[in-house]
Design a protein around this motif. Structure first.
Motif, PDB file in Angstrom:
ATOM      1  N   ILE A 121      36.634  37.213  39.496  1.00 24.09           N
ATOM      2  CA  ILE A 121      36.902  38.649  39.565  1.00 24.09           C
ATOM      3  C   ILE A 121      36.560  39.112  40.982  1.00 24.09           C
ATOM      4  CG2 ILE A 121      36.187  40.909  38.687  1.00 24.09           C
ATOM      5  CD1 ILE A 121      35.565  39.440  36.021  1.00 24.09           C
ATOM      6  N   GLN A 154      35.028  43.717  44.687  1.00 22.32           N
ATOM      7  CA  GLN A 154      35.174  45.168  44.526  1.00 22.32           C
ATOM      8  C   GLN A 154      35.216  45.545  43.044  1.00 22.32           C
ATOM      9  OE1 GLN A 154      35.066  47.607  46.782  1.00 22.32           O
ATOM     10  NE2 GLN A 154      35.307  49.118  45.133  1.00 22.32           N
ATOM     11  N   THR A 155      35.955  44.738  42.238  1.00 19.26           N
ATOM     12  CA  THR A 155      36.040  45.000  40.798  1.00 19.26           C
ATOM     13  C   THR A 155      34.685  44.773  40.135  1.00 19.26           C
ATOM     14  OG1 THR A 155      38.336  44.234  40.829  1.00 19.26           O
ATOM     15  CG2 THR A 155      37.287  44.415  38.672  1.00 19.26           C
ATOM     16  N   GLU A 204      32.659  47.805  40.645  1.00 18.08           N
ATOM     17  CA  GLU A 204      33.101  48.892  39.753  1.00 18.08           C
ATOM     18  C   GLU A 204      32.569  48.689  38.338  1.00 18.08           C
ATOM     19  OE1 GLU A 204      37.329  49.249  39.882  1.00 18.08           O
ATOM     20  OE2 GLU A 204      37.392  49.764  42.015  1.00 18.08           O
ATOM     21  N   ILE A 221      36.793  48.765  32.216  1.00 16.93           N
ATOM     22  CA  ILE A 221      37.637  47.839  32.972  1.00 16.93           C
ATOM     23  C   ILE A 221      37.911  46.598  32.134  1.00 16.93           C
ATOM     24  CG2 ILE A 221      37.757  46.374  35.040  1.00 16.93           C
ATOM     25  CD1 ILE A 221      35.978  48.438  36.454  1.00 16.93           C
ATOM     26  N   GLU A 267      42.180  41.249  33.872  1.00 15.45           N
ATOM     27  CA  GLU A 267      43.643  41.225  33.991  1.00 15.45           C
ATOM     28  C   GLU A 267      44.272  39.958  33.421  1.00 15.45           C
ATOM     29  OE1 GLU A 267      43.736  39.511  38.600  1.00 15.45           O
ATOM     30  OE2 GLU A 267      44.643  41.439  38.131  1.00 15.45           O
TER      31      GLU A 267
END
Length: 259
Positions: free
Chosen positions: A215, A218-219, A222, A230, A233
């Protein structure tokens, strides 16, 4: 606890992860039982089927035995008729009457032969049915014994896990009530679409638990900020940071320890 409307994103994430931990514990309990309930159900159906078949075979046997009795009684009647016609032949007035009685005697003798043939066939059928009954009885006893063992095994597992599962099911419902309908529906949809039932997973070594896909940093930041929901993906699972996950695991372990 707070109402759904008052829950922050972090509270929602904690509630979701707690629900996941509870549901995973329930999954573990049910996995212990495995296919045993279905196996018991199948055996019960098989034993019931064998019992019905045995009853029919025994009923057929009784029916054949009754038919043999009827044939034997008929033979006695034919013999009595032969005796009567033979006696009557001694008092005939002409050859026509004698020949007529002779035909009656011959007819009765043929009927006796036919009845004896049928009795012989029915006795052979009885012997065959007795063999089938013996085999079916043996199979019925074996399956009944196997069913008894499997039921005892299931009962033992159920007695050990029923209390815990009932408690956890209640807790699962309580935590579901904390989560807004749309988010809960998403959680349930993900749970049914993944093999291990994990809809909410933590970040481990830069990837979602059980995944090799990294991952982006930045994610990850978050996710750690706990400001929004979140999802991964690649798998579609809801993601939580490892600190939150560890805190909730500790809390849930304390809850499980009370059972």
């Amino acid at each position: 606890m707070a109402n759904i409307k008052e829950l922050s994103v972090e509270d929602k994430l904690r509630a979701l992860y707690d629900l996941q931990l509870i549901d995973s514990r329930i999954d573990e309990i049910r996995n212990v039982r495995g296919e045993l309930p279905l196996e018991v159900e199948d055996l019960e159906d098989e034993v019931a089927g064998l019992s019905t078949r045995l009853e029919k075979l025994k009923s057929d046997l009784e029916s054949i035995e009754e038919q043999i009795k009827d044939k034997k009684n008929a033979i006695d009647d034919h013999k009595a008729a032969i005796k009567k016609y033979t006696e009557q032949q001694k008092n005939v007035r002409n050859n026509r009457e004698f020949n007529s009685l002779t035909k009656e005697v011959e007819f009765q003798e043929l009927e006796i032969q036919l009845a004896e043939k049928h009795i012989k066939e029915m006795k052979a059928s009885i012997d065959h049915k007795k063999e089938v009954i013996a085999q079916s009885s043996e199979r019925f006893e074996a399956k009944s014994s196997h069913l008894g063992h499997k039921k005892s095994e299931l009962d033992a597992i159920m007695s050990e896990t029923q209390k815990e599962e009932s408690f956890l099911s209640e807790k699962s419902s309580e935590y579901e009530a904390l989560i807004e309908e749309r988010l809960l529906a998403a959680y349930k949809r993900i749970r049914t679409s993944v093999r291990n039932g994990l809809a909410v997973v933590s970040i481990e070594r830069g990837a979602s638990a059980g995944s090799f896909f990294t991952i982006p940093p930045q994610t990850q930041m978050e996710i750690a900020s706990r400001k929004k929901i979140i999802t991964d993906e690649h798998s579609g699972r809801i993601l939580v940071d490892s600190v939150l996950a560890d805190e909730e695991k500790e809390k849930m372990e304390q809850l499980f320890a009370k059972i």
